[in-house]
Design a protein around this motif. Structure first.
Motif, PDB file in Angstrom:
ATOM      1  N   LYS A   1       1.185  14.200 -14.787  1.00 40.11           N
ATOM      2  CA  LYS A   1       1.691  13.707 -16.064  1.00 40.11           C
ATOM      3  C   LYS A   1       1.445  12.216 -16.182  1.00 40.11           C
ATOM      4  N   LEU A   2       1.011  11.782 -17.352  1.00 43.01           N
ATOM      5  CA  LEU A   2       0.701  10.369 -17.571  1.00 43.01           C
ATOM      6  C   LEU A   2       1.989   9.552 -17.540  1.00 43.01           C
ATOM      7  N   PRO A   3       2.104   8.563 -16.640  1.00 46.98           N
ATOM      8  CA  PRO A   3       3.324   7.742 -16.587  1.00 46.98           C
ATOM      9  C   PRO A   3       3.521   6.938 -17.867  1.00 46.98           C
ATOM     10  N   ALA A   4       4.773   6.703 -18.203  1.00 43.60           N
ATOM     11  CA  ALA A   4       5.100   5.957 -19.419  1.00 43.60           C
ATOM     12  C   ALA A   4       5.524   4.527 -19.118  1.00 43.60           C
ATOM     13  N   ASP A   5       5.576   4.156 -17.839  1.00 44.63           N
ATOM     14  CA  ASP A   5       6.116   2.843 -17.477  1.00 44.63           C
ATOM     15  C   ASP A   5       5.057   1.750 -17.414  1.00 44.63           C
ATOM     16  N   ARG A   6       3.767   2.113 -17.497  1.00 44.43           N
ATOM     17  CA  ARG A   6       2.699   1.117 -17.399  1.00 44.43           C
ATOM     18  C   ARG A   6       1.585   1.491 -18.359  1.00 44.43           C
TER      19      ARG A   6
ATOM     20  N   LEU B   1      -3.092   1.331 -15.247  1.00 40.97           N
ATOM     21  CA  LEU B   1      -3.109   2.487 -14.351  1.00 40.97           C
ATOM     22  C   LEU B   1      -4.536   2.837 -13.946  1.00 40.97           C
ATOM     23  N   THR B   2      -5.437   2.810 -14.921  1.00 46.54           N
ATOM     24  CA  THR B   2      -6.828   3.176 -14.664  1.00 46.54           C
ATOM     25  C   THR B   2      -7.492   2.188 -13.722  1.00 46.54           C
ATOM     26  N   ALA B   3      -7.268   0.909 -13.944  1.00 46.24           N
ATOM     27  CA  ALA B   3      -7.874  -0.112 -13.081  1.00 46.24           C
ATOM     28  C   ALA B   3      -7.434   0.068 -11.631  1.00 46.24           C
TER      29      ALA B   3
ATOM     30  N   MET C   1       0.833  -1.207   0.000  1.00 45.18           N
ATOM     31  CA  MET C   1       0.000   0.000   0.000  1.00 45.18           C
ATOM     32  C   MET C   1       0.866   1.254   0.000  1.00 45.18           C
ATOM     33  N   ALA C   2       1.908   1.254   0.837  1.00 49.35           N
ATOM     34  CA  ALA C   2       2.775   2.430   0.912  1.00 49.35           C
ATOM     35  C   ALA C   2       3.485   2.677  -0.406  1.00 49.35           C
ATOM     36  N   ALA C   3       3.945   1.586  -1.060  1.00 44.80           N
ATOM     37  CA  ALA C   3       4.636   1.740  -2.339  1.00 44.80           C
ATOM     38  C   ALA C   3       3.680   2.273  -3.402  1.00 44.80           C
ATOM     39  N   ARG C   4       2.438   1.787  -3.385  1.00 47.84           N
ATOM     40  CA  ARG C   4       1.450   2.264  -4.357  1.00 47.84           C
ATOM     41  C   ARG C   4       1.158   3.742  -4.133  1.00 47.84           C
ATOM     42  N   ALA C   5       0.999   4.141  -2.866  1.00 46.25           N
ATOM     43  CA  ALA C   5       0.730   5.544  -2.577  1.00 46.25           C
ATOM     44  C   ALA C   5       1.890   6.420  -3.013  1.00 46.25           C
ATOM     45  N   THR C   6       3.093   5.947  -2.780  1.00 48.14           N
ATOM     46  CA  THR C   6       4.273   6.727  -3.183  1.00 48.14           C
ATOM     47  C   THR C   6       4.310   6.918  -4.690  1.00 48.14           C
ATOM     48  N   TYR C   7       3.968   5.875  -5.425  1.00 52.85           N
ATOM     49  CA  TYR C   7       3.949   5.963  -6.886  1.00 52.85           C
ATOM     50  C   TYR C   7       3.001   7.068  -7.335  1.00 52.85           C
ATOM     51  N   TRP C   8       1.778   7.068  -6.779  1.00 49.09           N
ATOM     52  CA  TRP C   8       0.786   8.047  -7.212  1.00 49.09           C
ATOM     53  C   TRP C   8       1.056   9.440  -6.654  1.00 49.09           C
ATOM     54  N   GLU C   9       1.748   9.519  -5.551  1.00 52.82           N
ATOM     55  CA  GLU C   9       2.180  10.823  -5.056  1.00 52.82           C
ATOM     56  C   GLU C   9       3.167  11.466  -6.020  1.00 52.82           C
ATOM     57  N   HIS C  10       4.032  10.644  -6.623  1.00 52.38           N
ATOM     58  CA  HIS C  10       4.960  11.165  -7.641  1.00 52.38           C
ATOM     59  C   HIS C  10       4.193  11.654  -8.868  1.00 52.38           C
ATOM     60  N   VAL C  11       3.151  10.924  -9.249  1.00 49.74           N
ATOM     61  CA  VAL C  11       2.323  11.354 -10.385  1.00 49.74           C
ATOM     62  C   VAL C  11       1.665  12.691 -10.070  1.00 49.74           C
TER      63      VAL C  11
END
Length: 298
Positions: free
Chosen positions: A17-22, A27-29, A1-11
């Protein structure tokens, strides 16, 4: 959960900005699943702002029908439950569905069949929603009544909605207000419902012949029942639904008298540029009703 939150905090920090890695569908799901998270930092702080930003930027324009069909399914997650966390998914699905419909007002990329389908689902959900809590300590906003009002307001602006569909929206608002509930509106839900009706009025498709009996139906819901002779104590009054309805009628009168404005977008600027054509007649109807239902009115 923490890693997921960190990812979206960077977004979020990148200006959404739309990430290019996935892939976008992955991402939408993930974001849609996060709409029902009980942690407000995930739901309100990350999932909704990212999806809303991508909608407004046109990221989903070529996929808007399928994307919004998926969001609309969230309206029925746990529908019928009360005082559970499933309301979070339903309520934020309604808010995001409103954003998607608003996007079509600008981009005009959706067929009428889709708008009517979403309208049917929105109406079905809104009148059946039982959990009308506003703010939940520790979990943030649920606010189904307010977000449902935003959804009605978005539908009312649709170029595909004529007199019949707009009249149905008015009936949905009335049904929502008059349905018994233990929840009292204390977070401005009455104002948001009034604005939804103002959006209907500004379309200038519904006449006073429809609006007057609609107001009278609402007014009947705020008249206290007569006490029965065998009752030792009078029943609670106003009930939450009666209080909510009375607050709505006052809010509608005030917004109609003062005027309202929508978003800073060309469709809304045009829509709200002039008062509704029924303004004068409806003000008289509302004044008559308010004098009759308010205990100290002259």
């Amino acid at each position: 959960m923490a890693a997921r939150a960190t990812y979206w905090e960077h977004v979020r920090a990148s200006g959404f900005k739309l990430p290019a890695d996935r892939p976008l569908d992955v991402l939408t799901a993930e974001l849609v699943q996060m709409l029902g998270d009980s942690d407000p930092r995930i739901r309100q702080g990350l999932a909704y702002p990212v999806l809303s930003a991508w909608l407004s930027e046109g990221v989903y324009d070529d996929l808007l029908t399928g994307f919004t069909d998926g969001i609309a399914e969230g309206l029925f997650t746990g529908l019928g439950e009360d005082q559970t966390d499933t309301v979070l998914r339903r309520s934020f699905s309604a808010l995001l569905l409103a954003e998607a419909i608003q996007r079509d007002h600008v981009a005009r990329v959706v067929h009428s069949d889709a708008i009517f389908r979403w309208g049917d689902r929105a109406a079905s959900w809104f009148v059946r929603e039982r959990d009308l809590r506003g703010y939940i300590p520790g979990k943030g906003w649920a606010y189904a009544a307010g977000h449902g009002a935003d959804l009605i307001a978005a539908l009312a602006r649709s170029r595909f909605f004529g007199k019949l569909e707009l009249t149905v929206l008015l009936d949905v608002v009335a049904d929502r207000l008059l349905t018994p509930t233990p929840s009292r509106f204390v977070h401005g839900e009455d104002d948001r419902l009034a604005f939804a009706v103002m959006a209907v009025l500004h379309r200038n498709r519904v006449g006073i012949d429809v609006l007057e009996p609609w107001v009278e139906r609402l007014a009947a819901g705020v008249v206290p029942p007569a006490n029965e002779p065998e009752q030792e104590y009078p029943p609670e009054w106003p009930t939450p639904s009666a209080g909510n309805t009375a607050a709505f009628l006052r809010a509608l009168h005030l917004q109609l008298a003062l005027g309202v404005q929508g978003r800073d977008s060309p469709p809304d600027v045009e829509l709200f540029a002039k008062p509704p054509e029924v303004r004068a007649d409806l003000l008289l109807v509302l004044l008559r009703v308010l004098r009759r239902t308010l205990p100290h009115a002259r």
